[in-house]
Design a protein around this motif. Structure first.
Motif, PDB file in Angstrom:
ATOM      1  N   GLU A  77       0.823  -1.128   0.066  1.00  0.00           N
ATOM      2  CA  GLU A  77      -0.014  -0.055  -0.045  1.00  0.00           C
ATOM      3  C   GLU A  77       0.897   1.144  -0.021  1.00  0.00           C
ATOM      4  O   GLU A  77       0.584   2.259  -0.743  1.00  0.00           O
ATOM      5  CB  GLU A  77      -0.782   0.024   1.243  1.00  0.00           C
ATOM      6  CG  GLU A  77      -2.000  -1.054   1.188  1.00  0.00           C
ATOM      7  CD  GLU A  77      -3.013  -0.877   2.248  1.00  0.00           C
ATOM      8  OE1 GLU A  77      -3.148   0.039   2.909  1.00  0.00           O
ATOM      9  OE2 GLU A  77      -3.771  -1.978   2.519  1.00  0.00           O
ATOM     10  N   THR A 100       2.478   7.520  -6.662  1.00  0.00           N
ATOM     11  CA  THR A 100       1.533   8.546  -7.352  1.00  0.00           C
ATOM     12  C   THR A 100       2.082   9.904  -7.095  1.00  0.00           C
ATOM     13  O   THR A 100       1.537  10.797  -7.660  1.00  0.00           O
ATOM     14  CB  THR A 100       0.102   8.369  -6.591  1.00  0.00           C
ATOM     15  OG1 THR A 100       0.388   8.541  -5.143  1.00  0.00           O
ATOM     16  CG2 THR A 100      -0.553   7.151  -7.016  1.00  0.00           C
ATOM     17  N   GLU A 105       1.057   4.591  -2.906  1.00  0.00           N
ATOM     18  CA  GLU A 105       1.379   5.897  -2.514  1.00  0.00           C
ATOM     19  C   GLU A 105       2.504   6.654  -3.117  1.00  0.00           C
ATOM     20  O   GLU A 105       2.374   7.726  -3.674  1.00  0.00           O
ATOM     21  CB  GLU A 105       0.947   6.210  -1.110  1.00  0.00           C
ATOM     22  CG  GLU A 105      -0.265   5.749  -0.549  1.00  0.00           C
ATOM     23  CD  GLU A 105      -0.566   5.896   1.067  1.00  0.00           C
ATOM     24  OE1 GLU A 105       0.484   6.378   1.598  1.00  0.00           O
ATOM     25  OE2 GLU A 105      -1.477   5.212   1.597  1.00  0.00           O
TER      26      GLU A 105
END
Length: 267
Positions: free
Chosen positions: A259, A266, A263
Motif C-alpha cells: 500500500e 503517485t 502511494e
C-alpha cells in the motif's frame, strides 16, 4: 568450510513482484587458497558471519542468498575495502597469516564481488521497470560480546531489529519506512512485541548505497540488523522456533508495504 563446488550466491523464488530479501553475510564457504591464508579460528569466523539470515527472509517472494563467507569477500563494503587485508579492516581480528594478501588472491575474491553486483543489477533492472520496490537487506548482530556468561549489551543501544536507512531518500520514501516499522512492531512474537528502531546501531552499507544510487527514484532498501536473540552467538545453537517467527513477522509487513508503494508511485 572450504567449498567452491556450489555457487558463491544464488537467486531464489518468484521475481515477478516488488519485494526481495537478501542474505549477503549468510555464507561460510571459502576458496581453498584463501582458507590456507586464514588464521582466524572457525568459531570466531562464524560468530562474525550472519547465519540463518537466509531463513529469516525465506518467506519473502524473491530472495538472494550468498554462500561465500564475508571473510573471503564482504559484499556489503565498497569494492576497494571488500577483502579484509589487515586486522584494522576486520574489527581488530587477526584474519590472515601474512597481510597483505597476495594480489592474485584478492583479485579472485573481487571476481565474486563484481559477478554478484552485475547479476543483482540485471535482476533489479527488471524489477525497477515495473515500479518502486523494497529490498529487505537482512543481517544479524552480536549483543553478548563480553562473553557467554556476561550480561548482554544495554537495551537502549541495541534494538531487537535495527532498521538502517542512512542512504535512503527519506523525504521521498519515509512513508514506506514508517509503514514497515509499524507493521513489524505490530507483528510481535511469542516473546512479545518486537522492538524495532531506526538507525540506532547501524545505518546500512554498500548494498543499500549501491541500490539507492542505481535506482534513485525506485529502490528502497531496509537494512535490517536482527539482534542474535534467535541463537546463541557463542555456541552457534539456533532457536528454530524463533527464526520461524521472525520470518513470518518480516513477511507479514508486505501488505502494508504494498500500500505504501502505491502511494509513493503517485507522488
Amino acid at each position: 568450510m572450504v567449498n567452491t563446488e556450489r555457487s558463491a550466491f544464488e537467486f531464489l523464488g518468484d521475481w515477478s513482484g516488488q519485494f526481495i530479501a537478501t542474505a549477503i553475510h549468510n555464507g561460510h564457504d571459502i576458496r581453498a587458497e584463501v582458507a590456507a591464508e586464514l588464521v582466524l579460528p572457525d568459531e570466531d569466523r562464524v560468530r562474525e558471519e550472519d547465519p540463518h539470515t537466509d531463513e529469516i527472509g525465506a518467506l519473502v517472494p524473491a530472495r538472494v542468498v550468498v554462500h561465500r563467507s564475508r571473510f573471503e569477500v564482504d559484499l556489503n563494503r565498497a569494492r576497494e575495502k571488500a577483502v579484509y587485508r589487515s586486522a584494522e579492516e576486520a574489527w581488530g581480528l587477526e584474519v590472515v597469516r601474512d597481510p597483505p594478501l597476495d594480489r592474485a588472491l584478492v583479485a579472485g575474491s573481487l571476481e565474486v564481488y563484481d559477478a554478484f553486483y552485475a547479476a543483482l543489477g540485471r535482476r533489479l533492472d527488471a524489477v525497477a521497470e515495473r515500479g518502486p520496490f523494497v529490498v529487505f537487506d537482512i543481517h544479524s548482530y552480536n549483543h553478548r560480546r563480553d562473553g557467554a556468561d556476561a550480561a548482554p549489551a544495554p537495551w537502549a543501544e541495541n534494538p531487537e531489529v535495527n532498521v538502517g536507512t542512512g542512504s535512503l531518500d527519506r523525504d521521498r520514501f519515509g512513508s514506506v519506512v514508517d509503514a514497515f516499522i509499524e507493521s513489524l512492531a505490530r507483528a510481535g512474537t511469542s516473546a512479545g512485541p518486537l522492538d524495532v528502531r531506526e538507525n540506532v546501531r547501524f545505518r546500512g552499507q554498500q548494498l543499500a548505497a549501491w541500490t539507492h544510487a542505481r535506482y534513485r527514484d525506485r529502490g528502497i532498501v531496509l537494512a535490517l540488523e536482527f539482534k542474535k536473540t534467535f541463537m546463541d552467538e557463542w555456541t552457534g545453537e539456533a532457536d528454530q522456533a524463533r527464526i520461524d517467527e521472525l520470518a513470518r513477522a518480516v513477511a507479514s509487513t508486505i501488505p502494508a508495504l504494498r500500500e505504501a508503494l502505491i502511494e509513493v508511485e503517485t507522488l
